[in-house]
Design a protein around this motif. Structure first.
Motif, PDB file in Angstrom:
ATOM      1  N   ASN A 360       0.842  -1.192   0.000  1.00 20.80           N
ATOM      2  CA  ASN A 360       0.000   0.000   0.000  1.00 20.80           C
ATOM      3  C   ASN A 360       0.878   1.243   0.000  1.00 20.80           C
ATOM      4  O   ASN A 360       1.905   1.284   0.681  1.00 20.80           O
ATOM      5  CB  ASN A 360      -0.908   0.019   1.238  1.00 20.80           C
ATOM      6  CG  ASN A 360      -1.918  -1.111   1.223  1.00 20.80           C
ATOM      7  OD1 ASN A 360      -2.780  -1.159   0.346  1.00 20.80           O
ATOM      8  ND2 ASN A 360      -1.812  -2.028   2.173  1.00 20.80           N
ATOM      9  N   PHE A 361       0.487   2.248  -0.769  1.00 17.38           N
ATOM     10  CA  PHE A 361       1.227   3.498  -0.795  1.00 17.38           C
ATOM     11  C   PHE A 361       0.267   4.648  -1.058  1.00 17.38           C
ATOM     12  O   PHE A 361      -0.857   4.448  -1.531  1.00 17.38           O
ATOM     13  CB  PHE A 361       2.318   3.474  -1.878  1.00 17.38           C
ATOM     14  CG  PHE A 361       1.791   3.364  -3.281  1.00 17.38           C
ATOM     15  CD1 PHE A 361       1.610   4.492  -4.066  1.00 17.38           C
ATOM     16  CD2 PHE A 361       1.466   2.125  -3.817  1.00 17.38           C
ATOM     17  CE1 PHE A 361       1.118   4.387  -5.355  1.00 17.38           C
ATOM     18  CE2 PHE A 361       0.976   2.019  -5.118  1.00 17.38           C
ATOM     19  CZ  PHE A 361       0.801   3.158  -5.881  1.00 17.38           C
ATOM     20  N   LYS A 362       0.707   5.850  -0.749  1.00 17.08           N
ATOM     21  CA  LYS A 362      -0.153   7.028  -0.878  1.00 17.08           C
ATOM     22  C   LYS A 362      -0.046   7.599  -2.283  1.00 17.08           C
ATOM     23  O   LYS A 362       1.051   7.787  -2.809  1.00 17.08           O
ATOM     24  CB  LYS A 362       0.247   8.087   0.142  1.00 17.08           C
ATOM     25  CG  LYS A 362      -0.700   9.290   0.196  1.00 17.08           C
ATOM     26  CD  LYS A 362      -0.311  10.259   1.302  1.00 17.08           C
ATOM     27  CE  LYS A 362      -0.674   9.699   2.647  1.00 17.08           C
ATOM     28  NZ  LYS A 362      -0.446  10.704   3.737  1.00 17.08           N
ATOM     29  N   GLY A 363      -1.206   7.885  -2.904  1.00 13.95           N
ATOM     30  CA  GLY A 363      -1.221   8.493  -4.228  1.00 13.95           C
ATOM     31  C   GLY A 363      -0.671   9.903  -4.187  1.00 13.95           C
ATOM     32  O   GLY A 363      -0.759  10.588  -3.160  1.00 13.95           O
ATOM     33  N   ILE A 364      -0.115  10.355  -5.299  1.00 17.02           N
ATOM     34  CA  ILE A 364       0.558  11.645  -5.328  1.00 17.02           C
ATOM     35  C   ILE A 364      -0.427  12.807  -5.488  1.00 17.02           C
ATOM     36  O   ILE A 364      -0.308  13.839  -4.856  1.00 17.02           O
ATOM     37  CB  ILE A 364       1.590  11.682  -6.488  1.00 17.02           C
ATOM     38  CG1 ILE A 364       2.533  10.483  -6.380  1.00 17.02           C
ATOM     39  CG2 ILE A 364       2.369  12.982  -6.489  1.00 17.02           C
ATOM     40  CD1 ILE A 364       3.308  10.412  -5.099  1.00 17.02           C
TER      41      ILE A 364
END
Length: 494
Positions: A360-364
């Motif tokens: 999981n990662f944060k969208g830019i």
């Protein structure tokens, strides 16, 4: 009635299949994007040739539509494409933990399923150390005279020709040098031409993966098969010989194979030799050809480059001595030219990794959390990083002065011409040495004039479809010719 039911079931099944293709299962939220057509995905669009010097149209159009991170499907595999420096850096730093090296099946079919790019962990580190034995600083210091002699010899040979096609001629020069260093191969003493197989291999390397007779991809596989047969025969012949001391890298590999308890196998060894032969000459010859094109189009850059190398000659105590490692390390502007060339060349259009577990990662753009499912591929896109206007002013312009005072020793978030992370290319310094030494010989000994070609096409890799033909002239011969003409003119005046 039964026919109607069967037809309805088929239609429902196909509709469901298409829906699932376009909307893959994911525990979280996938980045935006399109999966393209069933089976084909967006492969055809990805391989469509383009002449743009900017970010490839396939990537740029999707960046504008979806943002810097988006999903797609290439050669039958779901993939996340990243043009974002932070995510790229994260991917490289997490190799061996969250990600591992991965390339499409078509690439592993071409390079071999046991090639160094497909291996992980202990075996990868073991092979990396073997390659460093060949391309480490101490070996390169000894190699400089050989590289210089090869460059001078070929330049002299080309100067006697009316026209020289640079890409093929430079590739031939580097291949002969590398093949001799790797396995003592000399084309004029061999009944078979090893390089011809690599030429066939290269023509289909970055092409649509269709293994049908007549296609570029099929020819590529045939070229690999022939090259591997030759390498296998060389290995058997070398085993039959008895040498007390290794004289080339092949001998060193054989010594490793003989060691008790070695983890090296014959298959891995042959795939390694194949990859080293390819990687050491194809990418470097493209970079040198592009550098010469840039120098042709930018006389001020050529002037400063020439001045730097003529100063090296002037400062020598012995004018007949060859290039030294200290002189090589002093070539500041040359390294700026090399950095700018490889930034714009983008010879490798994508660097692939695979998620070993769900990430999981944060969208830019909207700060939503996105998910990369386990098993999905991630393609880091160097062209989008190298041509980012937020980092590089007027990014498509050839401007070596932008690197003034910048130390480029390794990969960074904004420069990944030689890869990144633990798989940063071990042959980087070898490439720079070859480029710098060739440019030194070129600008101090020769002049050149473009004749035809020089057009660039990306498919998506860099190509010169019409070649780049130039007329090369030795400076000393030109100077003597001008001196004779001047004397004749003065004689006529009296």
């Amino acid at each position: 009635m039964w026919a109607l039911c069967i037809t309805a079931l088929v239609v429902i099944s196909i509709t469901h299949w298409v829906y699932r293709w376009r909307n893959p299962k994911c525990n979280g939220k996938l980045p935006p994007g399109s999966m393209g057509l069933p089976l084909l995905g967006e492969t055809l669009q990805f391989f469509t040739p383009n002449t743009s010097s900017d970010i490839p149209p396939f990537i740029k159009e999707r960046m504008e539509r979806y943002g810097p991170i988006f999903r797609s499907n290439l050669v039958g595999r779901p993939i996340i494409i990243s043009t974002d420096p932070d995510l790229n850096y994260f991917v490289f730093q997490q190799e061996g933990n969250l990600f591992q090296s991965w390339y499409p099946d078509t690439f592993t079919e071409i390079f071999g399923r046991q090639n160094v790019g497909s291996l992980h962990g202990v075996m990868y580190k073991y092979l990396k150390n073997m390659v460093l034995h060949l391309f480490g600083p101490e070996s390169l210091k000894k190699m400089i005279p050989e590289i210089e002699q090869a460059a001078l010899s070929r330049l002299q040979q080309w100067s006697s020709q009316d026209s020289t096609e640079l890409k093929d001629s430079i590739a031939s020069m580097i291949f002969d040098l590398t093949a001799k260093k790797l396995l003592s191969y000399e084309s004029n003493k061999s009944p078979e031409n090893l390089r011809e197989n690599f030429v066939a291999f290269i023509q289909g390397l970055i092409s649509f993966p269709m293994d049908i007779p007549g296609t570029a991809y099929h020819k590529c596989l045939v070229g690999r098969k022939s090259a591997m047969r030759m390498l296998r025969n060389m290995l058997q012949e070398r085993r039959a010989e008895s040498r007390k001391q290794p004289i080339d890298f092949f001998d060193y590999v054989l010594e490793e194979l003989k060691k008790e308890g070695t983890i090296l196998t014959e298959g891995i060894a042959l795939d390694l030799m194949f990859v080293l032969l390819f990687a050491s000459f194809e990418t470097t010859s493209l970079a040198i050809t592009l550098a010469m094109k840039f120098l042709t189009d930018h006389p001020l850059v050529l002037k400063q480059l020439t001045e730097e190398h003529e100063m090296i000659l002037k400062q020598r105590e012995n004018s007949d001595s060859g290039l030294t490692w200290k002189e090589y390390k002093s070539m500041k502007f040359t390294f700026q030219v090399i950095s700018e060339t490889v930034r714009l060349a983008n010879i490798v259009p994508g660097i692939f990794r695979k998620a070993v577990r769900e990430i999981n990662f944060k969208g830019i753009c909207n700060h939503e959390r996105y998910t990369i499912p386990a098993g999905w591929a991630v393609m880091v896109c160097p062209p989008a990083v190298h041509l980012n206007p937020a980092k590089y002013e007027n990014p498509v312009a050839f401007n070596p002065w932008r690197w003034e005072g910048v130390e480029v020793c390794n990969a960074s978030k904004h420069f990944m011409a030689f890869g990144g992370g633990m798989r940063f290319c071990v042959g980087t310094e070898f490439t720079k040495v070859q480029m710098a030494v060739f440019l030194h010989c070129l600008v101090t000994k020769c002049r050149w004039e473009p004749i035809k070609g020089g057009d660039i096409v990306r498919t998506p890799g860099l190509q010169f479809p019409n070649g780049f033909h130039v007329k090369i002239m030795e400076k000393e011969k030109q100077a003597r010719k001008k001196h004779i003409i001047l004397k004749l003119q003065r004689g006529m005046a009296f």
